[in-house]
Design an enzyme around this catalytic site. Structure first.
Site, PDB file in Angstrom:
ATOM      1  N   GLY A  49       0.364  -1.653   0.500  1.00 24.35           N
ATOM      2  CA  GLY A  49       0.315  -0.013   0.316  1.00 24.35           C
ATOM      3  C   GLY A  49       0.740   0.979   0.444  1.00 24.35           C
ATOM      4  CB  CYS A  50       4.207   1.677   0.581  1.00 23.60           C
ATOM      5  SG  CYS A  50       3.576   1.794   2.832  1.00 23.60           S
ATOM      6  CB  VAL A  51       3.953   5.510  -3.750  1.00 22.97           C
ATOM      7  CG1 VAL A  51       4.924   5.234  -4.923  1.00 22.97           C
ATOM      8  CG2 VAL A  51       2.347   5.406  -3.917  1.00 22.97           C
ATOM      9  CB  SER A  52       7.922   4.606  -1.141  1.00 18.82           C
ATOM     10  OG  SER A  52       8.458   6.853  -1.238  1.00 18.82           O
TER      11      SER A  52
END
Length: 139
Positions: A49-52
């Protein structure tokens, strides 16, 4: 490296009026994170769920949590450092009772984050809460 107390971080943020200074402070906070060993950068430890790229390892000792985490983004590392200071050395029930996102609202950080970073922040918080629920279920 030692974890700063959340009260100290809040005080420091209050001293900084300019958002560029606050972003620089976030980057400095990220540098205080304990290094994540390369072998811990696994799919199991990756926060979804994190772009990074974000990894989290939760350790429990005497019923209290500690965290080792990392990201490939400097600002995100700073956000993680704040969350580590919020949740470290707490029991699973205490972790579930903490509203870390309210702390970010109080710091006026959420309104200065992109929607993607806000979603990633929520994913990281949910991962910590998930780990706490797992500990409670095992006892």
């Amino acid at each position: 490296m030692s974890t700063l107390q959340i009260s100290e971080i809040i005080e420091n943020f209050e001293l900084l009026d300019d958002w560029e200074d606050r972003y620089r402070y976030l980057i400095e906070l990220g540098k205080t994170l304990e290094p994540l060993p390369e072998e811990a950068r696994t799919p199991v430890n990756k926060v979804q769920g994190c772009v990074s790229q974000v990894w989290l390892v939760t350790h429990w000792q005497n019923g209290r949590a500690s965290f080792v985490c990392d990201s490939d983004a400097f600002i995100v590392r700073g956000l993680l450092a704040i969350l580590v200071s919020v949740y470290s050395n707490h029991t699973a029930p205490e972790i579930l009772a903490i509203d870390a996102l309210q702390i970010f609202r109080d710091l006026q950080l959420q309104e200065h984050l992109t929607p993607q970073r806000s979603n990633g922040l929520k994913s990281f918080v949910e991962r910590i809460r998930h780990d706490a629920r797992q500990v409670l279920a095992a006892t």
